[in-house]
Scaffold this motif. Structure first.
Motif, PDB file in Angstrom:
ATOM      1  N   GLY A   1       0.811  -1.218   0.000  1.00 54.27           N
ATOM      2  CA  GLY A   1       0.000   0.000   0.000  1.00 54.27           C
ATOM      3  C   GLY A   1       0.844   1.267   0.000  1.00 54.27           C
ATOM      4  O   GLY A   1       0.424   2.302  -0.516  1.00 54.27           O
ATOM      5  N   ASP A   2       2.030   1.176   0.584  1.00 54.24           N
ATOM      6  CA  ASP A   2       2.946   2.322   0.623  1.00 54.24           C
ATOM      7  C   ASP A   2       3.857   2.385  -0.604  1.00 54.24           C
ATOM      8  O   ASP A   2       4.726   3.256  -0.682  1.00 54.24           O
ATOM      9  CB  ASP A   2       3.829   2.253   1.880  1.00 54.24           C
ATOM     10  CG  ASP A   2       3.056   2.531   3.158  1.00 54.24           C
ATOM     11  OD1 ASP A   2       1.937   3.091   3.078  1.00 54.24           O
ATOM     12  OD2 ASP A   2       3.573   2.186   4.243  1.00 54.24           O
ATOM     13  N   GLY A   3       3.685   1.436  -1.527  1.00 50.30           N
ATOM     14  CA  GLY A   3       4.532   1.422  -2.718  1.00 50.30           C
ATOM     15  C   GLY A   3       5.908   0.834  -2.478  1.00 50.30           C
ATOM     16  O   GLY A   3       6.795   0.955  -3.318  1.00 50.30           O
ATOM     17  N   GLU A   4       6.102   0.184  -1.349  1.00 46.91           N
ATOM     18  CA  GLU A   4       7.375  -0.464  -1.012  1.00 46.91           C
ATOM     19  C   GLU A   4       7.310  -1.910  -1.492  1.00 46.91           C
ATOM     20  O   GLU A   4       7.157  -2.850  -0.713  1.00 46.91           O
ATOM     21  CB  GLU A   4       7.621  -0.397   0.501  1.00 46.91           C
ATOM     22  CG  GLU A   4       7.694   1.010   1.051  1.00 46.91           C
ATOM     23  CD  GLU A   4       8.941   1.754   0.590  1.00 46.91           C
ATOM     24  OE1 GLU A   4       9.930   1.101   0.210  1.00 46.91           O
ATOM     25  OE2 GLU A   4       8.911   2.996   0.603  1.00 46.91           O
ATOM     26  N   TYR A   5       7.440  -2.093  -2.807  1.00 47.68           N
ATOM     27  CA  TYR A   5       7.188  -3.392  -3.424  1.00 47.68           C
ATOM     28  C   TYR A   5       8.212  -4.457  -3.053  1.00 47.68           C
ATOM     29  O   TYR A   5       7.847  -5.614  -2.847  1.00 47.68           O
ATOM     30  CB  TYR A   5       7.070  -3.246  -4.931  1.00 47.68           C
ATOM     31  CG  TYR A   5       5.903  -2.375  -5.339  1.00 47.68           C
ATOM     32  CD1 TYR A   5       4.642  -2.565  -4.780  1.00 47.68           C
ATOM     33  CD2 TYR A   5       6.058  -1.349  -6.259  1.00 47.68           C
ATOM     34  CE1 TYR A   5       3.570  -1.772  -5.135  1.00 47.68           C
ATOM     35  CE2 TYR A   5       4.978  -0.553  -6.627  1.00 47.68           C
ATOM     36  CZ  TYR A   5       3.744  -0.770  -6.065  1.00 47.68           C
ATOM     37  OH  TYR A   5       2.682   0.017  -6.420  1.00 47.68           O
TER      38      TYR A   5
END
Length: 173
Positions: free
Chosen positions: A47-51
């Motif tokens: 969700g935070d874009g920390e893939y």
């Protein structure tokens, strides 16, 4: 420190508190709780874009999880990450693995169709009509399956199937 302990976001903290309460009430073993904690942290990172962090957490959850349906959702989320990063082949592999464990995931079928449609559009732009036709046919097959499972969803896909002539009447009823 686990992600769930360092979130500054009120919604993430609320989700973590609720998830922890549910885990305390529902009888599960330690391994299942640990798998869920990794899964929860993976969703938060995603969700935070920390893939990269999300994938690490999902991989740990996958190692610990025993339930096939739960594994399917972990694999589905991993596929979402790969698709977000533009790695369509890897995303397709993970969606298929999720479907192998749980055939009742219209969202996975839809996402596979979206990727094939995208690849078909790219092939069409290159002038590769054979490849675009193959990709569009695959997209149509997957969308037809998704629509049969969830007939009130995927309206744009239903419209595309109708307008492209790739859908059968039985898909819509």
């Amino acid at each position: 420190m686990p992600r769930s302990q360092r979130n500054d976001n009120f919604i993430d903290k609320s989700f973590t508190v609720m998830a922890d309460l549910i885990l305390k009430v529902i009888p599960t073993n330690r391994r299942a709780k640990e798998a869920f904690a990794y899964y929860r942290d993976g969703m938060s990172a995603q969700g935070d874009g920390e893939y990269a962090e999300a994938l690490e957490n999902y991989e740990e959850a996958l190692k610990l999880e025993d339930d096939p349906n739960d594994k399917a959702f972990i694999l589905y989320n991993m596929a979402l990450v790969f698709a977000s990063n533009g790695d369509h082949q890897k995303a397709l592999e993970f969606y298929e693995q999720a479907l192998d464990l749980n055939q009742h995931m219209p969202q996975a079928l839809n996402n596979i169709a979206v990727i094939h449609h995208h690849l078909g559009s790219l092939a069409e732009e290159r002038g590769d009509t054979d490849e675009s036709d193959r990709c569009f046919s695959r997209a149509a097959d997957y969308w037809a399956k998704a629509i049969r499972m969830a007939p009130n969803n995927y309206i744009e896909a239903q419209n595309w199937l109708k307008t492209s002539g790739r859908g059968n009447v039985d898909v819509y009823f």
